[in-house]
Design an enzyme around this catalytic site. Sequence first.
Site, PDB file in Angstrom:
ATOM      1  N   ASP A  44       0.839  -1.209   0.000  1.00 52.29           N
ATOM      2  CA  ASP A  44       0.000   0.000   0.000  1.00 52.29           C
ATOM      3  C   ASP A  44       0.870   1.253   0.000  1.00 52.29           C
ATOM      4  O   ASP A  44       1.972   1.246   0.562  1.00 52.29           O
ATOM      5  CB  ASP A  44      -0.903  -0.032   1.248  1.00 52.29           C
ATOM      6  CG  ASP A  44      -2.061   0.942   1.147  1.00 52.29           C
ATOM      7  OD1 ASP A  44      -2.290   1.490   0.053  1.00 52.29           O
ATOM      8  OD2 ASP A  44      -2.728   1.163   2.172  1.00 52.29           O
ATOM      9  N   GLY A  45       0.345   2.310  -0.592  1.00 53.59           N
ATOM     10  CA  GLY A  45       1.003   3.619  -0.524  1.00 53.59           C
ATOM     11  C   GLY A  45       1.621   4.094  -1.821  1.00 53.59           C
ATOM     12  O   GLY A  45       2.282   5.140  -1.845  1.00 53.59           O
ATOM     13  N   GLY A  64       0.105   5.396  -4.377  1.00 57.93           N
ATOM     14  CA  GLY A  64      -0.516   6.666  -4.769  1.00 57.93           C
ATOM     15  C   GLY A  64       0.063   7.827  -3.974  1.00 57.93           C
ATOM     16  O   GLY A  64       0.453   8.864  -4.539  1.00 57.93           O
ATOM     17  N   TRP A  95       2.911   7.964  -2.401  1.00 58.50           N
ATOM     18  CA  TRP A  95       4.336   8.130  -2.739  1.00 58.50           C
ATOM     19  C   TRP A  95       4.459   9.013  -3.981  1.00 58.50           C
ATOM     20  O   TRP A  95       5.309   9.910  -4.031  1.00 58.50           O
ATOM     21  CB  TRP A  95       4.947   6.749  -2.997  1.00 58.50           C
ATOM     22  CG  TRP A  95       6.417   6.716  -3.217  1.00 58.50           C
ATOM     23  CD1 TRP A  95       7.389   6.564  -2.268  1.00 58.50           C
ATOM     24  CD2 TRP A  95       7.110   6.803  -4.474  1.00 58.50           C
ATOM     25  NE1 TRP A  95       8.640   6.557  -2.854  1.00 58.50           N
ATOM     26  CE2 TRP A  95       8.491   6.699  -4.208  1.00 58.50           C
ATOM     27  CE3 TRP A  95       6.702   6.964  -5.794  1.00 58.50           C
ATOM     28  CZ2 TRP A  95       9.469   6.752  -5.205  1.00 58.50           C
ATOM     29  CZ3 TRP A  95       7.669   7.017  -6.797  1.00 58.50           C
ATOM     30  CH2 TRP A  95       9.032   6.906  -6.493  1.00 58.50           C
ATOM     31  N   HIS A 150       2.722   3.317  -8.928  1.00 62.59           N
ATOM     32  CA  HIS A 150       2.596   1.872  -9.186  1.00 62.59           C
ATOM     33  C   HIS A 150       3.837   1.367  -9.939  1.00 62.59           C
ATOM     34  O   HIS A 150       4.337   0.289  -9.661  1.00 62.59           O
ATOM     35  CB  HIS A 150       1.333   1.567  -9.999  1.00 62.59           C
ATOM     36  CG  HIS A 150       0.052   1.936  -9.302  1.00 62.59           C
ATOM     37  ND1 HIS A 150      -0.163   1.637  -7.978  1.00 62.59           N
ATOM     38  CD2 HIS A 150      -1.075   2.573  -9.738  1.00 62.59           C
ATOM     39  CE1 HIS A 150      -1.377   2.074  -7.627  1.00 62.59           C
ATOM     40  NE2 HIS A 150      -1.938   2.650  -8.678  1.00 62.59           N
ATOM     41  N   TRP A 179     -11.447  -2.412  -8.722  1.00 64.61           N
ATOM     42  CA  TRP A 179     -12.138  -2.154  -9.998  1.00 64.61           C
ATOM     43  C   TRP A 179     -12.874  -0.824  -9.951  1.00 64.61           C
ATOM     44  O   TRP A 179     -13.224  -0.265 -10.996  1.00 64.61           O
ATOM     45  CB  TRP A 179     -13.148  -3.267 -10.309  1.00 64.61           C
ATOM     46  CG  TRP A 179     -12.536  -4.591 -10.650  1.00 64.61           C
ATOM     47  CD1 TRP A 179     -12.604  -5.740  -9.917  1.00 64.61           C
ATOM     48  CD2 TRP A 179     -11.767  -4.928 -11.819  1.00 64.61           C
ATOM     49  NE1 TRP A 179     -11.926  -6.765 -10.556  1.00 64.61           N
ATOM     50  CE2 TRP A 179     -11.404  -6.289 -11.733  1.00 64.61           C
ATOM     51  CE3 TRP A 179     -11.337  -4.206 -12.944  1.00 64.61           C
ATOM     52  CZ2 TRP A 179     -10.642  -6.948 -12.704  1.00 64.61           C
ATOM     53  CZ3 TRP A 179     -10.583  -4.858 -13.910  1.00 64.61           C
ATOM     54  CH2 TRP A 179     -10.239  -6.211 -13.789  1.00 64.61           C
ATOM     55  N   LEU A 239      10.546 -20.605  -4.698  1.00 62.85           N
ATOM     56  CA  LEU A 239       9.588 -19.737  -3.998  1.00 62.85           C
ATOM     57  C   LEU A 239       8.290 -19.748  -4.792  1.00 62.85           C
ATOM     58  O   LEU A 239       8.315 -19.592  -6.011  1.00 62.85           O
ATOM     59  CB  LEU A 239      10.116 -18.293  -3.947  1.00 62.85           C
ATOM     60  CG  LEU A 239       9.137 -17.244  -3.424  1.00 62.85           C
ATOM     61  CD1 LEU A 239       9.049 -17.279  -1.904  1.00 62.85           C
ATOM     62  CD2 LEU A 239       9.547 -15.834  -3.855  1.00 62.85           C
ATOM     63  N   SER A 277      -8.267  -5.144   4.919  1.00 56.61           N
ATOM     64  CA  SER A 277      -8.881  -4.835   3.613  1.00 56.61           C
ATOM     65  C   SER A 277      -9.293  -6.062   2.791  1.00 56.61           C
ATOM     66  O   SER A 277      -8.919  -6.182   1.621  1.00 56.61           O
ATOM     67  CB  SER A 277      -7.935  -3.962   2.782  1.00 56.61           C
ATOM     68  OG  SER A 277      -7.618  -2.787   3.465  1.00 56.61           O
TER      69      SER A 277
HETATM   70  C1  FPP Z   1      -1.932   0.118  -3.362  1.00 53.13           C
HETATM   71  O1  FPP Z   1      -1.450   1.454  -3.328  1.00 53.13           O
HETATM   72  C2  FPP Z   1      -1.360  -0.584  -4.496  1.00 53.13           C
HETATM   73  C3  FPP Z   1      -2.072  -1.162  -5.508  1.00 53.13           C
HETATM   74  C4  FPP Z   1      -3.547  -1.089  -5.575  1.00 53.13           C
HETATM   75  C5  FPP Z   1      -1.418  -1.836  -6.620  1.00 53.13           C
HETATM   76  C6  FPP Z   1      -0.179  -2.618  -6.311  1.00 53.13           C
HETATM   77  C7  FPP Z   1       0.567  -2.803  -7.564  1.00 53.13           C
HETATM   78  C8  FPP Z   1       1.924  -2.799  -7.705  1.00 53.13           C
HETATM   79  C9  FPP Z   1       2.827  -2.761  -6.571  1.00 53.13           C
HETATM   80  C10 FPP Z   1       2.570  -2.859  -9.030  1.00 53.13           C
HETATM   81  C11 FPP Z   1       2.349  -4.049  -9.877  1.00 53.13           C
HETATM   82  C12 FPP Z   1       2.483  -5.339  -9.211  1.00 53.13           C
HETATM   83  C13 FPP Z   1       2.978  -6.446  -9.776  1.00 53.13           C
HETATM   84  C14 FPP Z   1       2.845  -7.715  -9.021  1.00 53.13           C
HETATM   85  C15 FPP Z   1       3.655  -6.455 -11.078  1.00 53.13           C
HETATM   86  P1  FPP Z   1      -2.509   2.638  -3.432  1.00 53.13           P
HETATM   87  O2  FPP Z   1      -2.663   2.988  -4.870  1.00 53.13           O
HETATM   88  O3  FPP Z   1      -3.798   2.253  -2.778  1.00 53.13           O
HETATM   89  O4  FPP Z   1      -1.786   3.776  -2.659  1.00 53.13           O
HETATM   90  P2  FPP Z   1      -2.466   4.929  -1.770  1.00 53.13           P
HETATM   91  O5  FPP Z   1      -3.138   4.240  -0.612  1.00 53.13           O
HETATM   92  O6  FPP Z   1      -1.314   5.782  -1.355  1.00 53.13           O
HETATM   93  O7  FPP Z   1      -3.434   5.645  -2.638  1.00 53.13           O
END
Ligand code: FPP
Length: 260
Positions: A34-35, A37, A39, A51, A83, A145, A206
Amino acid sequence: MLVGNPMNAQQLEVCEVQGLNASRIPRHVAIIMDGNGRWAEERGESRVFGHMHGVEAVRLSVEAAMELGVRHLTLYAFSTENWNRPKEEVAALMNLLVDTLVKEVRELGNKGVRLRTIGDIAALPEICQTQLKEAESATKQNEGLDLILALSYSSKWEMVEAIKQLIDSGISPEKVTAECVSDHLSTKGIPDPELMIRTSGEHRISNFLLWQLAYAEFHFTPTLWPDFKKASFFDAVRDFQNRERRFGGLLDTNHNVTVK
Ligand code: FPP
């Protein structure tokens, strides 16, 4: 001893250097990444930029898990609730997934990683489904793994599917056991996570592995996912090793859980 496979000399050395107990490495680690967005927003960039940088943290976590001899690593990459994000962000995440799989699958395979998925994979775009199938088939012999991507996943979705399957099977209620429920979840055959890590300072699970995390230890860190490094992974395992795990029982004088 929590580890499924015996440790090799390199893994033992990493444990020693990191001050970790090699006999208490969690067999299965699950991560809520998480995080991304936030970042990106801190840098005045789009969420997609976050991402993209999150992919490097995925790579580092896979490496760190392998260095310690962790057997299963589950990453919450896309929830059923995700989604509801703007369609541009959803499309960018799907593209990122496909690009990453195309670029990394050979290297993952060479490292001994087996790719697996859990979730409503049929809901993903065709191209993602094709790439995932190819990556799963190309790596299915690997035993280093298990990298399990949770995609279009939510625990409530998974439990509803399990209930439907059980009803369809015609099983009588008195025959329903915890094992039989586990066998109808998408994690069938995979041991439950012993450690769950969530980044970004949020203290929630979550809709992630609600059944499977029943006795997991939780490690919450304020680090935003793109800043999560190998050292962060080792810190989480260190935190895990400092916990006393009683599983609802008591400890004897040797610190073993007493069972009747
Ligand atoms: C949550 O951060 C992150 C996601 C919903 C997507 C995670 C995806 C990746 C790490 C990249 C792709 C992964 C692979 C396996 C190739 P957020 O967007 O909710 O962040 P925020 O809470 O700061 O808004």
